[in-house]
Scaffold this active site. Structure first.
Site, PDB file in Angstrom:
ATOM      1  CE  LYS A  22      -1.727   1.422   4.153  1.00  0.00           C
ATOM      2  NZ  LYS A  22      -1.350   2.806   4.455  1.00  0.00           N
ATOM      3  CG  ASN A  23       2.203   2.715   3.553  1.00  0.00           C
ATOM      4  OD1 ASN A  23       1.040   3.019   3.268  1.00  0.00           O
ATOM      5  ND2 ASN A  23       2.600   2.493   4.799  1.00  0.00           N
ATOM      6  CB  CYS A 116      -4.527  10.022  12.363  1.00  0.00           C
ATOM      7  SG  CYS A 116      -3.193   9.239  13.223  1.00  0.00           S
ATOM      8  NE  ARG A 121       0.247   9.896  10.650  1.00  0.00           N
ATOM      9  CZ  ARG A 121      -0.143   8.924   9.818  1.00  0.00           C
ATOM     10  NH1 ARG A 121      -1.302   8.324  10.004  1.00  0.00           N
ATOM     11  NH2 ARG A 121       0.620   8.557   8.820  1.00  0.00           N
ATOM     12  CG  ASP A 304       3.169   1.318   9.532  1.00  0.00           C
ATOM     13  OD1 ASP A 304       2.673   2.103  10.359  1.00  0.00           O
ATOM     14  OD2 ASP A 304       3.417   1.647   8.353  1.00  0.00           O
ATOM     15  NE  ARG A 396      -7.251   4.056   5.163  1.00  0.00           N
ATOM     16  CZ  ARG A 396      -6.444   4.902   5.777  1.00  0.00           C
ATOM     17  NH1 ARG A 396      -6.678   5.252   7.027  1.00  0.00           N
ATOM     18  NH2 ARG A 396      -5.409   5.431   5.154  1.00  0.00           N
TER      19      ARG A 396
HETATM   20  N1  EPU Z   1       6.665  14.345  11.061  1.00  0.00           N
HETATM   21  C1  EPU Z   1       6.781  15.677  11.373  1.00  0.00           C
HETATM   22  N2  EPU Z   1       6.530  16.598  10.399  1.00  0.00           N
HETATM   23  C2  EPU Z   1       6.170  16.240   9.144  1.00  0.00           C
HETATM   24  C3  EPU Z   1       6.050  14.874   8.830  1.00  0.00           C
HETATM   25  C4  EPU Z   1       6.301  13.935   9.822  1.00  0.00           C
HETATM   26  O1  EPU Z   1       7.096  16.032  12.500  1.00  0.00           O
HETATM   27  O2  EPU Z   1       5.962  17.116   8.314  1.00  0.00           O
HETATM   28  C5  EPU Z   1       6.951  13.328  12.099  1.00  0.00           C
HETATM   29  C6  EPU Z   1       5.704  12.523  12.471  1.00  0.00           C
HETATM   30  O3  EPU Z   1       4.961  13.151  13.467  1.00  0.00           O
HETATM   31  C7  EPU Z   1       6.324  11.222  12.934  1.00  0.00           C
HETATM   32  C8  EPU Z   1       7.554  11.071  12.044  1.00  0.00           C
HETATM   33  O4  EPU Z   1       7.821  12.372  11.533  1.00  0.00           O
HETATM   34  O5  EPU Z   1       6.733  11.317  14.258  1.00  0.00           O
HETATM   35  C9  EPU Z   1       7.431  10.107  10.897  1.00  0.00           C
HETATM   36  O6  EPU Z   1       6.277  10.394  10.126  1.00  0.00           O
HETATM   37  P1  EPU Z   1       6.252  10.135   8.570  1.00  0.00           P
HETATM   38  O7  EPU Z   1       6.103  11.427   7.862  1.00  0.00           O
HETATM   39  O8  EPU Z   1       7.405   9.257   8.202  1.00  0.00           O
HETATM   40  O9  EPU Z   1       4.909   9.313   8.394  1.00  0.00           O
HETATM   41  P2  EPU Z   1       3.927   9.385   7.158  1.00  0.00           P
HETATM   42  O10 EPU Z   1       4.652   9.614   5.911  1.00  0.00           O
HETATM   43  O11 EPU Z   1       2.773  10.267   7.497  1.00  0.00           O
HETATM   44  C10 EPU Z   1       4.117   6.855   6.598  1.00  0.00           C
HETATM   45  C11 EPU Z   1       3.184   5.693   6.437  1.00  0.00           C
HETATM   46  C12 EPU Z   1       2.631   5.286   7.798  1.00  0.00           C
HETATM   47  C13 EPU Z   1       3.817   4.935   8.698  1.00  0.00           C
HETATM   48  C14 EPU Z   1       4.816   6.090   8.772  1.00  0.00           C
HETATM   49  C15 EPU Z   1       6.070   5.754   9.537  1.00  0.00           C
HETATM   50  C16 EPU Z   1       2.269   6.010   4.233  1.00  0.00           C
HETATM   51  C17 EPU Z   1       1.117   6.351   3.392  1.00  0.00           C
HETATM   52  N3  EPU Z   1       2.098   6.080   5.555  1.00  0.00           N
HETATM   53  O12 EPU Z   1       3.354   7.909   7.179  1.00  0.00           O
HETATM   54  O13 EPU Z   1       1.844   4.136   7.574  1.00  0.00           O
HETATM   55  O14 EPU Z   1       3.353   4.642   9.989  1.00  0.00           O
HETATM   56  O15 EPU Z   1       5.209   6.470   7.433  1.00  0.00           O
HETATM   57  O16 EPU Z   1       6.724   4.674   8.958  1.00  0.00           O
HETATM   58  O17 EPU Z   1       3.309   5.621   3.725  1.00  0.00           O
HETATM   59  C18 EPU Z   1       0.094   2.605   7.909  1.00  0.00           C
HETATM   60  O18 EPU Z   1       0.373   2.098   6.817  1.00  0.00           O
HETATM   61  O19 EPU Z   1      -0.701   2.069   8.733  1.00  0.00           O
HETATM   62  C19 EPU Z   1       0.716   3.880   8.286  1.00  0.00           C
HETATM   63  C20 EPU Z   1       0.238   4.659   9.240  1.00  0.00           C
END
Ligand code: EPU
Length: 417
Positions: A22-23, A116, A121, A304, A396
């Protein structure tokens, strides 16, 4: 709202094929916008998130057709640059259309995703990165209004290696003038997969497996025909299912190389794991051993998989600890596991999991994709009937999970409505 009825305990045995990730698929779908042409994605999982991203892209004017794990995307006629709230709030990855729209069309209007189930987030790093590349960004009534006449390269240092920020900055930088360097970039296999697709299309990217990615902007990129990598979290979930049910599962069509931290941790718990080409066999120990788990950025143990690992450790021979470093509040599954008899104490981002002899079936409620799979795992091991409510979360992110579990010997039924 659908729910699952699980009658346990069952010992899962047999083999299972893992679907596309998915990701990895979500950013690749958004990247089609950058090409302005007809792209094909192979090994696409049939998920609710695939539908949501398709609906979002169709709203922009992309022609999307899904056929038997192939996705055909024709992005040659973009008519709108807006990602509306009703879609973004159901799937945060909608934010991935932001960079391609700015880079290719100079404008985007994308709803802010909001929080969320397990807390805030933020997307500040996405926005700061795009601004460093020359985008003008304003927040207007809950929407991100972004525009740029032309993007230019920049050196961007991420304060945390965010997957989403790396994806958005990478996609924007591909069509920006000059060189962009992303320091402290995310190194998840899903990022590498995206970079490989973009490179196949003519993008100039180096270092995508490291924390320093260098991108030399090009004027345009060609459409891609690309295969989505297997879902390492789905594979890890089935590995955990083997361990928690005392069973033995051959997990096929996956990439063990992306799963070292998961394999190591389950081995520490006593699982006997054998790797083969594109797969692994996971056999449960007679008694699960306790362990210490710390989540982190790739290649560390993935957040995850934290909830599923917690379900496993609930039945271990002693006290385990889990430290959640990525999302300190990602513990909504704890109270629900407690309803099945788990003994877990939370102190900030640390969970102490005291092993119990067995789970007892009970009604529980899922709050996000991974919490749902953790509750299903616990339900499979529990004595009696477990009803998992609100399983739309699982739809999802897991393709046909109940079919796959039934084929392994689980007694799980979907109840509609
Ligand atoms: N963060 C910030 N600022 C930002 C972005 C992130 O502070 O602008 C922080 C977040 O709060 C967190 C950390 O950085 O503490 C990592 O967040 P990240 O941006 O890596 O997460 P994401 O891109 O929103 C993706 C996956 C998530 C997975 C996380 C961590 C996708 C679509 N989602 O989310 O997947 O948990 O990376 O590996 O790729 C899931 O599949 O169930 C899921 C939640």
């Amino acid at each position: 709202m659908d729910s699952f009825i699980i009658r346990g305990p069952s010992k899962l045995e047999g083999s299972v094929n893992i679907s596309g990730a998915k990701n990895a698929m979500l950013p690749l779908m958004a990247a089609a916008i950058l090409t302005g042409g007809k792209c094909v994605l192979e090994n696409v999982p049939d998920l609710k998130d695939t539908e949501t991203m398709s609906e979002l892209l169709r709203g922009l004017g992309v022609d999307v057709e899904f056929n038997n794990s192939r996705l055909f995307l024709d992005a040659s006629k973009i008519e709108s640059e807006e990602a509306p709230y009703n879609l973004v709030r159901t799937m945060r990855a909608s934010i991935y259309v932001l960079a391609p729209l700015i880079a290719k069309y100079g404008h985007a209007r994308v709803s802010l995703p909001g929080g969320c189930a397990w807390g805030p987030r933020p997307i500040d790093l996405h926005l700061k990165g795009l601004m460093a590349l020359g985008a003008k960004i304003e927040i207007d009534h809950g929407y991100i209004e972004a525009s740029a006449k032309e993007l230019h390269g920049a050196e961007i240092i991420l304060s945390v290696p965010s997957v989403g920020a790396t994806v958005n900055i990478l996609m924007a930088a591909v069509l920006a003038r000059g060189i962009t360097i992303i320091e402290n970039a995310a190194r998840e296999p899903e990022i590498v997969n995206l970079a490989e697709a973009l490179k196949q299309s003519g993008a100039k990217i180096d270092g995508e497996e490291s924390s320093r990615i260098q991108i030399e902007g090009v004027r345009e990129i060609e459409p891609f025909n690309f295969r989505v990598i297997p879902d390492r979290i789905e594979a890890g979930t089935f590995a955990a299912a083997a361990v928690i049910t005392g069973g033995k599962i051959e997990i096929r069509e996956c990439e063990p190389d992306h799963m070292h931290s998961i394999i190591n941790k389950l081995s520490e718990c006593g699982a006997n794991i054998k790797l083969f080409k594109n797969g692994l066999t996971v056999e449960a120990p007679a008694k699960i051993r306790h362990a210490e788990v710390e989540t982190g950025y790739y290649p560390a143990f993935p957040t995850d998989m934290q909830a599923q690992m917690m379900s496993v450790l609930c039945l271990a021979d002693g006290a385990s600890s889990i430290i959640e470093h990525v999302y300190p509040d990602r513990f909504t599954h704890v109270a629900e596991l407690g309803r099945l008899g788990a003994d877990i104490n939370i102190d900030g981002s640390v969970a102490i999991v005291n092993g119990v002899e067995r789970f007892e079936g009970a009604p529980v409620m899922a709050t996000d994709i991974r919490a749902s799979s953790a509750l299903i795992l616990a339900g499979l091991a529990a004595h009696g009937e477990t009803k998992v409510l609100r399983i739309y979360h699982i739809d999802r992110g897991y393709e046909r999970i109940e079919e796959k579990l039934v084929a392994l010997g689980a007694d799980i039924t979907r109840i509609s409505g």
